[in-house]
Enzyme design. Structure first.
Site, short mmCIF file in Angstrom:
data_model
loop_
_atom_site.label_atom_id
_atom_site.label_comp_id
_atom_site.label_asym_id
_atom_site.label_seq_id
_atom_site.Cartn_x
_atom_site.Cartn_y
_atom_site.Cartn_z
N SER A 188 44.46 37.60 52.36
CA SER A 188 43.85 37.03 51.17
C SER A 188 42.64 37.89 50.80
CB SER A 188 43.43 35.59 51.48
OG SER A 188 42.75 35.03 50.38
N LYS A 232 47.39 38.57 48.70
CA LYS A 232 47.01 37.46 47.81
C LYS A 232 45.67 37.81 47.19
CE LYS A 232 45.13 32.91 49.00
NZ LYS A 232 45.38 31.65 49.73
N LEU A 233 45.61 37.73 45.87
CA LEU A 233 44.35 37.98 45.18
C LEU A 233 43.73 36.66 44.77
CD1 LEU A 233 45.35 40.85 42.68
CD2 LEU A 233 44.54 41.06 45.05
N LYS A 234 42.48 36.48 45.09
CA LYS A 234 41.74 35.33 44.59
C LYS A 234 41.43 35.59 43.12
CE LYS A 234 41.05 32.62 48.18
NZ LYS A 234 41.54 31.23 48.13
N ASP A 256 45.59 33.14 43.91
CA ASP A 256 45.08 31.81 44.28
C ASP A 256 43.83 31.52 43.46
OD1 ASP A 256 44.23 29.47 45.45
OD2 ASP A 256 43.96 30.29 47.47
N ASN A 278 42.15 28.44 43.40
CA ASN A 278 41.31 27.37 43.94
C ASN A 278 40.81 26.44 42.83
OD1 ASN A 278 40.54 29.73 46.25
ND2 ASN A 278 40.98 27.66 46.99
N GLU A 296 48.78 29.93 43.20
CA GLU A 296 48.36 28.84 44.08
C GLU A 296 47.25 28.03 43.42
OE1 GLU A 296 47.28 30.50 47.86
OE2 GLU A 296 46.38 28.66 48.62
N ASP A 304 47.99 23.90 47.14
CA ASP A 304 47.21 23.97 48.37
C ASP A 304 46.38 22.68 48.42
OD1 ASP A 304 45.23 24.42 50.30
OD2 ASP A 304 44.61 26.38 49.56
N LYS A 347 48.28 23.67 55.49
CA LYS A 347 47.09 23.86 56.34
C LYS A 347 46.91 22.59 57.14
CE LYS A 347 44.40 26.72 53.11
NZ LYS A 347 43.42 26.65 52.02
N GLY A 393 45.17 29.65 55.43
CA GLY A 393 44.12 30.03 56.38
C GLY A 393 42.79 29.51 55.90
O1 SMG Z 1 41.86 32.54 56.45
O2 SMG Z 1 42.49 34.40 55.51
C1 SMG Z 1 41.98 33.27 55.47
C2 SMG Z 1 41.50 32.77 54.14
C3 SMG Z 1 42.63 32.43 53.25
O3 SMG Z 1 42.25 32.37 50.91
C4 SMG Z 1 42.20 31.75 51.96
N1 SMG Z 1 41.78 30.48 52.06
O4 SMG Z 1 42.27 28.39 49.23
O5 SMG Z 1 43.68 29.29 50.51
C5 SMG Z 1 42.52 29.09 50.20
C6 SMG Z 1 41.35 29.69 50.94
C7 SMG Z 1 40.43 28.62 51.42
C8 SMG Z 1 39.27 29.07 52.21
S1 SMG Z 1 38.16 29.97 51.29
C9 SMG Z 1 36.68 30.00 52.11
MG MG Z 2 44.32 28.27 48.52
#
Ligand code: SMG
Ligand code: MG
Length: 371
Positions: free
Chosen positions: A136, A162-164, A190, A192, A215, A240, A264, A292
């Site tokens: 990510s 995965k790109l935020k 993703d 969020n 996501e 998620d 998760k 994660g």
């Molecule tokens: O553990 O590699 C990891 C982080 C993966 O992007 C990740 N997690 O929304 O999926 C999600 C985020 C939540 C945690 S961000 C601090």
């Molecule tokens: Mg997520």
């Protein structure tokens, strides 16, 4: 299984590089570890709650208090054998707080399985001895900086990127990654929960990039919105934050809100419920993958075991230790041909290194087990 003591330990671990998402930036993880000291061994749990309630309503100080004041007393009051199976029912009266519940269940499960020499993977139903690792990639200051990070991870052999994303950081970074690294790279995004349904036409502009999934584009509660969005874009919608239980997964899938699910354990209250999410999705023909939460080797060990179940058919956010930490708490998880190996030892199959643990410990609260 007799428990003598519960230890609530807080550790501080700096990430190798700050991780920016649409809701904030993590630079230093403040992690709650739960250790159950039994008569013949320890059980470890790692809480995924972050310092602030930005990903979800939970946060680490809150989880700490809930574990100490509301969850451990319920386990101590059990008159039946303390097994991982007994934990969920014992906590049922406590509303919410899945991350707090999950860390306690994880510690009980580790203790129980260690006691009988069974691994997490075997217990959960793992069918693979290694799992493909995705990575990510956080929101960056510039596209060239992002391309540098992606190049680095691809060179290491990560199976998917995965790109935020967030408003203002979505089409350009995705286009740049596709132009630079090609259409073969397994790529997903993703958000969020950073968008609203009014952004549907904007998000449809991601369609030509052939993403594996988008996501959680919309808020956690907006299942109907996700269903409406899914009907307007070609990129598969994955949830998620919205998937808080196996029942929520069933509901979201039936309503057409998602066609892929991120699992998760912390978000759904534990590894047993996470397995039920997996099972419900499998029954409905919906693929899942393991999310994660910037875990240490302890949480990673459990996640990698979970990711070895049959319906985990996409690479997870289960990256190697060095993507997060200069020194992990446990022996590091390393990439081998783009995969992480599933631990086979009893329980989690990994233990914290005592010296490393001492180095990063900020506080320890001991609670005598009174029955
Ligand atoms: O553990 O590699 C990891 C982080 C993966 O992007 C990740 N997690 O929304 O999926 C999600 C985020 C939540 C945690 S961000 C601090
Ligand atoms: Mg997520």
């Amino acid at each position: 299984m007799k428990i003598e003591l519960a230890e609530l330990r807080r550790i501080a671990l700096p990430l190798v590089t700050p991780f920016r998402t649409s809701f904030g930036t993590e630079s230093n993880r403040d992690i709650l570890l739960v250790r159950l000291r039994g008569t013949d061994g320890d059980g470890w749990g790692e809480c995924v709650a972050m310092s602030e309630p930005l990903y979800s309503s939970e946060y680490v100080d809150g989880a700490h208090a809930v574990v100490r004041d509301h969850l451990l007393p319920r386990l101590m009051a059990l008159t039946t054998d303390l097994t991982a199976e007994a934990v969920g029912p014992a906590f049922q009266a406590v509303k919410g707080h899945p991350m707090a519940k999950s860390v306690v269940e994880m510690a009980v499960l580790d203790l129980e399985l260690s006691g009988r020499g069974e691994s997490f993977g075997h217990y959960l139903g793992a069918v693979r001895d290694a799992v493909p690792a995705g990575v990510s990639v956080g929101i960056m200051g510039s596209v060239p900086e992002l391309l540098g990070a992606v190049a680095h991870y691809l060179a290491q052999g990560y199976a998917r990127i995965k790109l935020k994303i967030e408003p203002g950081w979505d089409l350009d970074p995705v286009r740049a990654v596709r132009e630079r690294f090609g259409d073969e790279v397994a790529l997903q995004v993703d958000a969020n929960a950073a968008y609203t349904l009014a952004d549907a036409r904007h998000l449809a502009q991601l369609d030509p990039f052939g993403l594996l999934l988008i996501e959680q584009p919309l808020p956690e509660e907006d299942v109907a919105g996700h269903a409406a969005l899914a009907a307007q874009i070609r990129t598969p919608v994955c949830l998620d934050e919205s998937i808080t239980s196996a029942a929520a997964a069933f509901d979201a899938i039936q309503r057409g809100a998602c066609s892929i699910v991120n699992v998760k354990a912390g978000r759904v209250g534990g590894y047993l419920e996470a397995k039920r999410v997996h099972d419900v999705c499998a029954a409905l023909g919906v693929p899942v993958w393991c999310g994660g939460m910037l875990e240490t080797g302890l949480g990673r060990a459990a996640n990698v075991a979970l990711a070895a179940l049959p319906n985990f058919s996409l690479p997870g956010d289960t990256s190697a230790s060095e993507r997060y930490w200069r020194h992990d708490l446990t022996p590091p998880f390393v990439l081998e041909d783009g995969c992480l190996r599933v631990p086979t030892g009893p329980g989690l199959g990994v233990r914290p290194d005592p010296d490393r643990l001492a180095e990063v410990t900020v506080s320890v609260e001991e609670i005598a087990w009174s029955v």
